[in-house]
Design a protein around this motif. Structure first.
Motif, PDB file in Angstrom:
ATOM      1  N   ILE A  47       0.866  -1.196   0.000  1.00 11.35           N
ATOM      2  CA  ILE A  47       0.000   0.000   0.000  1.00 11.35           C
ATOM      3  C   ILE A  47       0.896   1.238   0.000  1.00 11.35           C
ATOM      4  CG2 ILE A  47      -1.641   1.343   1.381  1.00 11.35           C
ATOM      5  CD1 ILE A  47      -2.855  -1.321   2.308  1.00 11.35           C
ATOM      6  N   ILE A  48       0.744   2.077  -1.005  1.00 13.08           N
ATOM      7  CA  ILE A  48       1.601   3.256  -1.101  1.00 13.08           C
ATOM      8  C   ILE A  48       0.850   4.559  -0.821  1.00 13.08           C
ATOM      9  CG2 ILE A  48       3.370   2.238  -2.578  1.00 13.08           C
ATOM     10  CD1 ILE A  48       1.978   3.508  -4.990  1.00 13.08           C
ATOM     11  N   ALA A  49      -0.467   4.521  -0.804  1.00 12.64           N
ATOM     12  CA  ALA A  49      -1.223   5.741  -0.483  1.00 12.64           C
ATOM     13  C   ALA A  49      -2.639   5.387  -0.067  1.00 12.64           C
ATOM     14  CB  ALA A  49      -1.257   6.692  -1.685  1.00 12.64           C
ATOM     15  N   LYS A  50      -3.201   6.262   0.775  1.00  9.88           N
ATOM     16  CA  LYS A  50      -4.603   6.117   1.163  1.00  9.88           C
ATOM     17  C   LYS A  50      -5.283   7.471   0.975  1.00  9.88           C
ATOM     18  CE  LYS A  50      -7.639   5.052   5.060  1.00  9.88           C
ATOM     19  NZ  LYS A  50      -7.736   4.721   6.489  1.00  9.88           N
ATOM     20  N   PHE A  51      -6.448   7.453   0.392  1.00  9.63           N
ATOM     21  CA  PHE A  51      -7.215   8.686   0.181  1.00  9.63           C
ATOM     22  C   PHE A  51      -8.567   8.518   0.863  1.00  9.63           C
ATOM     23  CE2 PHE A  51      -4.148   8.329  -3.176  1.00  9.63           C
ATOM     24  CZ  PHE A  51      -3.677   9.624  -3.350  1.00  9.63           C
ATOM     25  N   LYS A  52      -8.920   9.494   1.686  1.00  9.19           N
ATOM     26  CA  LYS A  52     -10.179   9.411   2.435  1.00  9.19           C
ATOM     27  C   LYS A  52     -11.063  10.600   2.120  1.00  9.19           C
ATOM     28  CE  LYS A  52      -9.177   9.233   6.834  1.00  9.19           C
ATOM     29  NZ  LYS A  52      -9.351   8.997   8.282  1.00  9.19           N
ATOM     30  N   GLY A  53     -12.366  10.370   2.123  1.00 11.49           N
ATOM     31  CA  GLY A  53     -13.315  11.467   1.948  1.00 11.49           C
ATOM     32  C   GLY A  53     -13.283  12.029   0.542  1.00 11.49           C
ATOM     33  N   GLU A  54     -13.675  13.286   0.425  1.00  9.30           N
ATOM     34  CA  GLU A  54     -13.750  13.918  -0.888  1.00  9.30           C
ATOM     35  C   GLU A  54     -12.338  14.285  -1.341  1.00  9.30           C
ATOM     36  OE1 GLU A  54     -17.496  16.310  -1.683  1.00  9.30           O
ATOM     37  OE2 GLU A  54     -17.312  16.471   0.466  1.00  9.30           O
ATOM     38  N   THR A  55     -11.783  13.402  -2.133  1.00 11.86           N
ATOM     39  CA  THR A  55     -10.389  13.509  -2.549  1.00 11.86           C
ATOM     40  C   THR A  55     -10.256  14.299  -3.844  1.00 11.86           C
ATOM     41  OG1 THR A  55      -9.862  11.414  -1.509  1.00 11.86           O
ATOM     42  CG2 THR A  55      -8.449  12.061  -3.310  1.00 11.86           C
ATOM     43  N   SER A  56      -9.102  14.957  -4.000  1.00  9.73           N
ATOM     44  CA  SER A  56      -8.800  15.577  -5.284  1.00  9.73           C
ATOM     45  C   SER A  56      -8.497  14.466  -6.281  1.00  9.73           C
ATOM     46  CB  SER A  56      -7.586  16.503  -5.139  1.00  9.73           C
ATOM     47  OG  SER A  56      -6.977  16.677  -6.402  1.00  9.73           O
ATOM     48  N   LEU A  57      -9.369  14.334  -7.279  1.00  8.61           N
ATOM     49  CA  LEU A  57      -9.182  13.244  -8.236  1.00  8.61           C
ATOM     50  C   LEU A  57      -7.955  13.464  -9.121  1.00  8.61           C
ATOM     51  CD1 LEU A  57     -12.908  12.509  -9.130  1.00  8.61           C
ATOM     52  CD2 LEU A  57     -11.364  11.124  -7.763  1.00  8.61           C
ATOM     53  N   SER A  58      -7.566  14.716  -9.299  1.00 10.46           N
ATOM     54  CA  SER A  58      -6.345  14.939 -10.091  1.00 10.46           C
ATOM     55  C   SER A  58      -5.110  14.503  -9.297  1.00 10.46           C
ATOM     56  CB  SER A  58      -6.238  16.388 -10.551  1.00 10.46           C
ATOM     57  OG  SER A  58      -6.266  17.246  -9.457  1.00 10.46           O
ATOM     58  N   ASP A  59      -5.137  14.694  -7.956  1.00  9.42           N
ATOM     59  CA  ASP A  59      -4.032  14.188  -7.128  1.00  9.42           C
ATOM     60  C   ASP A  59      -3.974  12.665  -7.198  1.00  9.42           C
ATOM     61  OD1 ASP A  59      -3.495  16.754  -6.355  1.00  9.42           O
ATOM     62  OD2 ASP A  59      -4.151  16.542  -4.280  1.00  9.42           O
ATOM     63  N   LEU A  60      -5.162  12.060  -7.163  1.00  6.58           N
ATOM     64  CA  LEU A  60      -5.230  10.598  -7.205  1.00  6.58           C
ATOM     65  C   LEU A  60      -4.714  10.078  -8.549  1.00  6.58           C
ATOM     66  CD1 LEU A  60      -6.045   7.954  -5.892  1.00  6.58           C
ATOM     67  CD2 LEU A  60      -8.417   8.439  -6.428  1.00  6.58           C
ATOM     68  N   GLU A  61      -5.095  10.755  -9.625  1.00  9.16           N
ATOM     69  CA  GLU A  61      -4.630  10.314 -10.944  1.00  9.16           C
ATOM     70  C   GLU A  61      -3.108  10.463 -11.062  1.00  9.16           C
ATOM     71  OE1 GLU A  61      -6.484  12.263 -14.266  1.00  9.16           O
ATOM     72  OE2 GLU A  61      -5.787  10.727 -15.679  1.00  9.16           O
ATOM     73  N   THR A  62      -2.585  11.549 -10.517  1.00 12.72           N
ATOM     74  CA  THR A  62      -1.129  11.747 -10.547  1.00 12.72           C
ATOM     75  C   THR A  62      -0.427  10.625  -9.787  1.00 12.72           C
ATOM     76  OG1 THR A  62      -1.451  14.132 -10.656  1.00 12.72           O
ATOM     77  CG2 THR A  62       0.721  13.372  -9.942  1.00 12.72           C
ATOM     78  N   ALA A  63      -0.994  10.242  -8.637  1.00 10.15           N
ATOM     79  CA  ALA A  63      -0.392   9.156  -7.838  1.00 10.15           C
ATOM     80  C   ALA A  63      -0.433   7.839  -8.613  1.00 10.15           C
ATOM     81  CB  ALA A  63      -1.139   9.024  -6.515  1.00 10.15           C
TER      82      ALA A  63
END
Lengths: 168, 165
Positions: free
Chosen positions: A144-160
């Motif tokens: 597991i390299i990252a966890k995103f909770k709640g209303e996440t920035s989808l552009s941050d998630l895509e970059t990750a």
């Protein structure tokens, strides 16, 4: 005067960076092997998380009644199409109490990745899923390299995701 | 030259402020627009986690009836000790189950509803459940304010919870 303005600008940038960091929550599971599980998906196909070793996995805990999850879902469908050949595999875990609304919604949204039904056992395995959405990013080694909770920035998630696919 | 730099800086700050304000305003507006949302619950009906925890202490005089009005899967993972599962307030079946649970209770029974499935203004359950109890004539109904979710705002702050059905 300009030193003062420069300092203010740096402070503003630091504050906004801190805000973004807060969105990517920390978790005891971070940098540890993703807890394995085997379930059947909505199409009665076997989903074994460990079998995705070698691929980058986006493990999404969601539910039909979760409004922020509905915002994520079309993007996840698009990412599965766009990055699937690069090694991305999205897996959805529905935390709904029964599968009827899940089947209806995923058909309507033409979801192109496996969805399994979650329960107390699976939630506890991931430290307790006590608020949605929760998304784990798992690298090609199953860590597991990252966890995103709640209303996440989808552009941050895509970059990750893009970074994970490049192996960094 | 210096004047241009100042103008550029002011423009940068203004753009940053607008970019920050748009999502905030959107969140505020979406909450206010939906009468069934958690944001529609009056502030006087909200109770904070530390206040509820105080009411549930063993030496508390009159403990409220605590009802979870969200998902059963979440209730099974962790819930407030003594809480009963009432069903999701966003569904007709959940509201019916809530009505059955409170049918024999006096209208002045002290109750606290909670969910914590999602960020407060995104919760689909507490608003309809609160409104139904209000419409049924219950006068002492509070709703636990969980800003982010049950995990962060109850368990994460060290308040007690138990597992199981």
């Amino acid at each position: 005067m300009f030193r003062c303005i420069g300092a203010m600008a740096l402070l503003a940038i630091a504050l906004s960076a801190a805000t973004l960091q807060a969105a990517a929550a920390t978790d005891p599971l971070l940098h540890k092997p993703a807890p394995s599980f085997v379930r059947n998906d909505l199409n009665h196909q076997r989903v074994d998380l460990a079998a995705y070793r070698g691929r980058v996995v986006l493990l999404s805990f969601w539910a039909t009644w979760c409004a922020p999850c509905q915002i994520e879902m079309p993007r996840f469908v698009a990412w599965q199409s766009r990055y699937g050949s690069d090694g991305l595999q999205i897996v959805g875990v529905s935390m709904d109490d029964d599968d009827a609304p899940v089947i209806a919604l995923t058909r309507k949204r033409k979801v192109n990745y496996p969805i399994v039904m979650g329960d107390e056992e699976l939630g506890t395995l991931y430290g307790g899923i006590l608020g949605l959405p929760v998304t784990y990013l798992i690298d090609r080694n199953g860590t597991i390299i990252a966890k995103f909770k709640g209303e996440t920035s989808l552009s941050d998630l895509e970059t990750a995701i893009q970074k994970a696919l490049r192996g960094r | 030259m210096q004047g241009k730099q100042i103008v550029r800086f002011i423009a940068f700050v203004a753009v940053a402020a607008v970019l920050y304000a748009i999502p905030q305003a959107r969140a505020q507006f979406s909450g206010a627009a939906n009468s069934a949302s958690a944001s529609s619950i009056p502030a006087s009906a909200l109770i904070q986690p530390d206040a509820l925890n105080g009411l549930l202490k063993p030496d508390a005089k009159e403990k409220p009836l605590v009802l979870q009005v969200g998902s059963h899967v979440m209730f099974d993972q962790a819930h407030i000790p003594g809480a009963q599962y009432a069903g999701p307030g966003s569904t007709a079946a959940g509201i019916q189950s809530l009505e059955s649970l409170v049918a024999s209770l006096p209208k002045d029974k002290s109750m606290v509803l909670y969910c914590g499935c999602c960020p407060w203004n995104r919760c689909p359950n507490v608003g309809p459940a609160y409104r139904r109890l209000h419409d049924l004539g219950f006068t002492k109904v509070k709703v636990l304010y969980l800003a982010n979710n049950f995990g962060d705002d109850w368990l994460g702050k060290g308040f007690p919870a138990v597992k199981g059905k």
